[in-house]
Design a protein around this motif. Structure first.
Motif, mmCIF file in Angstrom:
data_model
loop_
_atom_site.group_PDB
_atom_site.id
_atom_site.type_symbol
_atom_site.label_atom_id
_atom_site.label_comp_id
_atom_site.label_asym_id
_atom_site.label_seq_id
_atom_site.Cartn_x
_atom_site.Cartn_y
_atom_site.Cartn_z
ATOM 1 N N ALA A 90 -29.357 19.842 -21.688
ATOM 2 C CA ALA A 90 -28.672 19.584 -20.415
ATOM 3 C C ALA A 90 -28.907 18.144 -19.966
ATOM 4 C CB ALA A 90 -29.153 20.584 -19.364
ATOM 5 N N ALA A 91 -30.128 17.660 -20.157
ATOM 6 C CA ALA A 91 -30.454 16.292 -19.737
ATOM 7 C C ALA A 91 -29.641 15.278 -20.554
ATOM 8 C CB ALA A 91 -31.952 16.043 -19.903
ATOM 9 N N SER A 113 -27.761 20.243 -14.085
ATOM 10 C CA SER A 113 -27.974 18.852 -14.539
ATOM 11 C C SER A 113 -26.796 17.972 -14.174
ATOM 12 C CB SER A 113 -28.131 18.800 -16.052
ATOM 13 O OG SER A 113 -29.369 19.261 -16.411
ATOM 14 N N ILE A 114 -25.601 18.506 -14.352
ATOM 15 C CA ILE A 114 -24.407 17.696 -14.039
ATOM 16 C C ILE A 114 -24.326 17.458 -12.533
ATOM 17 C CG2 ILE A 114 -21.870 17.661 -14.095
ATOM 18 C CD1 ILE A 114 -22.133 19.296 -16.779
ATOM 19 N N LEU A 140 -26.283 14.669 -10.727
ATOM 20 C CA LEU A 140 -25.762 13.293 -10.665
ATOM 21 C C LEU A 140 -25.049 13.149 -9.327
ATOM 22 C CD1 LEU A 140 -24.178 13.224 -14.245
ATOM 23 C CD2 LEU A 140 -26.247 12.003 -13.526
ATOM 24 N N PRO A 141 -25.516 12.246 -8.474
ATOM 25 C CA PRO A 141 -24.924 12.185 -7.148
ATOM 26 C C PRO A 141 -23.428 11.860 -7.226
ATOM 27 C CG PRO A 141 -26.398 10.325 -7.514
ATOM 28 C CD PRO A 141 -26.535 11.211 -8.696
ATOM 29 N N LYS A 142 -22.639 12.580 -6.454
ATOM 30 C CA LYS A 142 -21.192 12.332 -6.330
ATOM 31 C C LYS A 142 -20.351 12.800 -7.513
ATOM 32 C CE LYS A 142 -21.559 8.539 -3.089
ATOM 33 N NZ LYS A 142 -21.734 7.115 -3.119
ATOM 34 N N THR A 143 -20.957 13.220 -8.618
ATOM 35 C CA THR A 143 -20.146 13.696 -9.744
ATOM 36 C C THR A 143 -19.522 15.034 -9.380
ATOM 37 O OG1 THR A 143 -21.575 12.582 -11.309
ATOM 38 C CG2 THR A 143 -20.184 14.328 -12.205
ATOM 39 N N GLU A 144 -18.213 15.137 -9.543
ATOM 40 C CA GLU A 144 -17.518 16.403 -9.282
ATOM 41 C C GLU A 144 -17.483 17.212 -10.577
ATOM 42 O OE1 GLU A 144 -13.630 15.584 -7.390
ATOM 43 O OE2 GLU A 144 -14.523 13.644 -6.934
ATOM 44 N N LEU A 145 -17.557 18.521 -10.421
ATOM 45 C CA LEU A 145 -17.572 19.399 -11.591
ATOM 46 C C LEU A 145 -16.556 20.512 -11.409
ATOM 47 C CD1 LEU A 145 -18.822 20.561 -14.238
ATOM 48 C CD2 LEU A 145 -20.522 21.713 -12.800
ATOM 49 N N GLU A 146 -15.711 20.696 -12.431
ATOM 50 C CA GLU A 146 -14.842 21.876 -12.432
ATOM 51 C C GLU A 146 -15.100 22.636 -13.728
ATOM 52 O OE1 GLU A 146 -10.654 20.832 -12.480
ATOM 53 O OE2 GLU A 146 -10.912 19.648 -14.300
#
Ligand SMILES: C[S@@+](CC[C@H](N)C(=O)[O-])C[C@H]1O[C@@H](n2cnc3c(N)ncnc32)[C@H](O)[C@@H]1O
Ligand SMILES: Nc1nc2[nH]cc(C(=O)O)c2c(=O)[nH]1
Ligand code: SF4
Ligand SMILES: [Mg+2]
Length: 222
Positions: free
Chosen positions: A56-57, A90-91, A94-100
């Motif tokens: 994951a890292a 983990s994803i 990360l500040p501000k990273t959007e995940l779908e």
């Protein structure tokens, strides 16, 4: 430390869903529990086959280095992986990273209830022509958030009728963002639009996979 079987990862424009048109980093996990008739990623259904084994890292580091601010976790079926929460965590660290997450509708989404506009599901309802409808986990319909997407991939007139029935039965347009998308090349797209007009489906959004138009539809990694 758990490792994830990454079938491919690449940056491209997102061709589907509410973030279509934006650059995204795609992370495609190997393995799927379904076998949809039309699947354009059949090569990733098997758990076996070529894959990068990453922690994951390491995935988070790859996303960081790509400078993408959007991640699309797809497959295969990403929610099949028993350690997927670790990767999601983990994803999202990360500040501000959007995940779908692109998910097939057969796996409970409830374990990921703490979703917000930065973390959303794009969930299929598999229609009759997919051959996989009996695998749908209908309790998911009560777990949708307003920023989630429910996608109906349509191959036939029967699929259209069934999609309408499911939307009405679960009041889906009040719960989430609803898309109709043709099985690429299988149905004249205007037939879907005519159906939407005929039934005044004002809250449903129509979409064609953009990457299939920009590149050769058979091409991988785009
Ligand atoms: C390859 S799947 C992977 C994620 C997950 N297994 C699922 O089915 O949602 C990603 C998306 O591509 C869509 N898709 C697959 N083959 C397609 C095709 N031939 N035409 C249109 N959409 C397709 C699926 O319905 C799903 O919404
Ligand atoms: N460009 C591009 N956009 C996509 N959106 C969802 C995809 C998927 O396969 O889940 C996909 C894909 O494979 N390519
Ligand atoms: S669920 Fe998704 S990855 Fe699995 S066979 Fe269907 S479209 Fe392909
Ligand atoms: Mg795809």
């Amino acid at each position: 430390m758990e490792v994830f079987k990454i079938a491919e990862s690449f940056v491209s424009i997102n061709g589907e869903g509410k973030k279509a048109g934006r650059l995204s980093m795609f992370i495609r996990l190997r393995g799927c529990n379904l076998n949809c008739s039309y699947c354009d990623t059949k090569w990733a259904i098997s758990k076996k086959g070529e894959a990068d084994l990453m922690t994951a890292a390491e995935v988070a580091q790859m996303v960081k280095e790509s400078e993408a601010d959007l991640v699309t976790l797809t497959g295969g079926e990403p929610l099949l992986d028993e350690n997927i929460s670790e990767l999601i965590g983990s994803i999202l660290s990360l500040p501000k990273t959007e995940l779908e997450i692109e998910t097939n509708g057969s796996i409970p989404i409830r374990p990921w209830r703490e979703r917000d506009a930065r973390f959303s599901m794009t969930m299929d309802y598999k229609l009759p022509s997919s051959g996989m409808e009996e695998s749908m986990y209908l309790e998911n319909m009560e777990e949708l958030k307003p920023w989630d997407v429910v996608k109906f991939v349509i191959g036939t007139r029967e699929d259209l009728e069934k999609a309408k029935e499911v939307i009405e039965r679960f009041s889906l347009c009040e719960k989430a963002i609803v898309y109709f998308s043709p099985v690429f090349g299988a149905i004249p797209p205007d037939e879907i639009v005519e159906f939407m007009k005929e039934h005044r489906m004002n809250k449903v959004r129509f979409q064609i996979q953009i990457h299939k138009v920009v590149w050769n539809p058979e091409r991988k990694g785009v």
